[in-house]
Design a protein around this motif. Structure first.
Motif, PDB file in Angstrom:
ATOM      1  N   THR A   1     135.766  75.901  53.148  1.00 24.41           N
ATOM      2  CA  THR A   1     136.069  76.565  51.874  1.00 24.41           C
ATOM      3  C   THR A   1     134.833  77.235  51.306  1.00 24.41           C
TER       4      THR A   1
ATOM      5  N   LYS B   1     141.855  84.820  44.572  1.00 22.29           N
ATOM      6  CA  LYS B   1     141.331  84.053  45.710  1.00 22.29           C
ATOM      7  C   LYS B   1     140.115  83.239  45.267  1.00 22.29           C
TER       8      LYS B   1
ATOM      9  N   TRP C   1     141.228  80.082  43.362  1.00 21.28           N
ATOM     10  CA  TRP C   1     141.678  78.965  44.182  1.00 21.28           C
ATOM     11  C   TRP C   1     140.544  78.366  45.001  1.00 21.28           C
TER      12      TRP C   1
ATOM     13  N   THR D   1     139.322  74.462  44.913  1.00 24.37           N
ATOM     14  CA  THR D   1     139.320  73.601  46.096  1.00 24.37           C
ATOM     15  C   THR D   1     137.911  73.186  46.481  1.00 24.37           C
TER      16      THR D   1
ATOM     17  N   LEU E   1     144.490  72.126  50.126  1.00 28.56           N
ATOM     18  CA  LEU E   1     145.914  72.414  50.093  1.00 28.56           C
ATOM     19  C   LEU E   1     146.544  72.154  51.457  1.00 28.56           C
TER      20      LEU E   1
ATOM     21  N   TRP F   1     145.390  77.969  32.794  1.00 26.31           N
ATOM     22  CA  TRP F   1     145.111  77.456  34.137  1.00 26.31           C
ATOM     23  C   TRP F   1     145.157  75.933  34.185  1.00 26.31           C
TER      24      TRP F   1
ATOM     25  N   PHE G   1     147.579  73.890  36.604  1.00 28.36           N
ATOM     26  CA  PHE G   1     146.951  72.998  37.584  1.00 28.36           C
ATOM     27  C   PHE G   1     147.463  71.571  37.439  1.00 28.36           C
TER      28      PHE G   1
ATOM     29  N   TYR H   1     145.526  85.917  38.807  1.00 31.56           N
ATOM     30  CA  TYR H   1     146.567  85.277  39.620  1.00 31.56           C
ATOM     31  C   TYR H   1     147.936  85.420  38.942  1.00 31.56           C
TER      32      TYR H   1
ATOM     33  N   ARG I   1     150.987  85.952  45.432  1.00 30.22           N
ATOM     34  CA  ARG I   1     150.478  84.600  45.192  1.00 30.22           C
ATOM     35  C   ARG I   1     150.682  83.716  46.428  1.00 30.22           C
TER      36      ARG I   1
ATOM     37  N   ILE J   1     147.881  81.590  48.761  1.00 32.46           N
ATOM     38  CA  ILE J   1     147.956  80.161  49.046  1.00 32.46           C
ATOM     39  C   ILE J   1     147.938  79.920  50.546  1.00 32.46           C
TER      40      ILE J   1
ATOM     41  N   THR K   1     144.911  77.718  52.833  1.00 33.06           N
ATOM     42  CA  THR K   1     145.402  76.426  53.292  1.00 33.06           C
ATOM     43  C   THR K   1     144.767  76.089  54.629  1.00 33.06           C
TER      44      THR K   1
END
Length: 349
Positions: free
Chosen positions: A188, A232, A235, A239, A246, A266, A270, A331, A339, A343, A347
């Motif tokens: 990540t 992006k 997220w 993470t 995810l 957010w 979340f 987002y 969206r 995701i 992932t």
């Protein structure tokens, strides 16, 4: 090959058979047992033997405490404590994993003590009654500790060995799990670095192309591209810095996952989706890696967040705060399909 050193602290005279059994058991696991009565402690000529024992703990990775019915020798530098008390304090100060065992008879007497503190009672499991309160309050100090307060009863050496097997296995599992999460976190982090490095140049190139080829549509297209990039980053910041990863999900799950309600900010979004995520670094005892969002069974609630790596409070990292807040706004503006694609892209398993 390096091996964990396990310091075992207890009175010796009354627990000799237990200690002998544990020494062989720890050695059979490939760990290095450190027992003061087995000459495993280096008694430095410039130090008192009590100081030498405490210093030896600094080189250990695990601490096993066994409490029986004897108080033990008094600690030279604080005679209200025993040397066992002092060893425990040293291990706690070093934040070593501590596994505590209390003799079943002593623990039964401790229960009686808690109910009759104002009465004169003879505690049959305690060898010297004048130290009964010291032993029971020592047990209380361990039980009431905010962390590192695992405590088990034992009757025989086999009871301790069975529990240690499970505890050591749990520690090894934690090591493997943390290693897996670190690999995912590194992926990540790499993605976020690469995305940050190339996004500005890419946006510049695309902007020039669209303004020349389709000037009437360029503003809307470029805004959508900018929103995708910010989303992006939103997220990836979550993470990477809040310790989540995810999992893969089917199309129906994805459609539910990306739904944003009208009154969502957010944090609300979340909190609502957090139960659908996989925890990778969550400590509810406010120790070590700490998230600031906790999901409650009856209602969603938030407590102060800290970033996983730096352990800084959320509000003290304005750059990440801005990425997350602006990223969520971006987002929200994207279509459901956009969206979902984001995701899918971030992932990892």
């Amino acid at each position: 090959m390096a091996a964990p050193k396990v310091f075992v602290s207890s009175t010796c005279y009354d627990l000799k058979e237990i200690r002998d059994n544990l020494y062989e058991f720890i050695d059979s696991l490939g760990y290095i047992p450190i027992f003061s009565d087995k000459n495993d402690v280096f008694y430095h000529p410039d130090l008192h033997t009590h100081e030498a024992c405490l210093k030896e703990i600094e080189s250990c990775q695990l601490f096993v405490l066994i409490i029986g019915g004897r108080f033990g020798g008094k600690y030279k530098y604080d005679t209200t404590k025993s040397i066992v008390n002092a060893e425990y304090s040293a291990a706690k100060e070093l934040n070593l994993p501590i596994i505590t065992f209390v003799s079943r008879d002593v623990y039964g007497n401790h229960f009686m003590y808690e109910k009759n503190k104002d009465k004169e009672i003879e505690y049959t499991a305690i060898s010297d009654q004048k130290y009964a309160k010291n032993i029971f309050e020592f047990i209380n100090s361990i039980r009431r500790s905010n962390i590192n307060n695992g405590l088990f009863e034992f009757e025989f050496a086999r009871d301790i060995k069975t529990i240690l097997k499970k505890q050591f296995a749990g520690m090894f599992y934690d090591f493997l799990w943390d290693r897996k999460n670190k690999i995912e976190s590194d992926k990540t982090r790499s993605l976020l670095r690469n995305l940050t490095a190339i996004s500005e140049k890419t946006e510049e190139i695309i902007e020039n192309i669209y303004r020349k080829v389709e000037p009437e549509k360029s503003e809307a297209v470029l805004l959508n591209i900018e929103n995708q990039t910010k989303a992006k980053k939103f997220w990836l910041a979550l993470t990477q810095n809040l310790g989540f990863s995810l999992r893969k999900r089917d199309q129906k799950e994805l459609e539910q996952f990306v739904v944003i309600k009208e009154d969502d900010d957010w944090v609300k979004y979340f909190l609502r989706t957090i139960s659908d995520m996989e925890y990778t670094s969550l400590d509810l005892n406010n120790d070590g890696k700490l998230l600031y969002i906790v999901r409650n069974n009856s209602n969603n609630s938030a407590v102060p967040i800290r970033w996983v790596e730096s352990n800084e409070p959320f509000d003290e990292n304005p750059d990440l705060v801005e990425i997350i807040e602006k990223g969520f706004d971006a987002y929200r503006q994207l279509s459901q399909n956009s969206r979902i694609e984001i995701i899918k892209e971030i992932t990892f398993y």
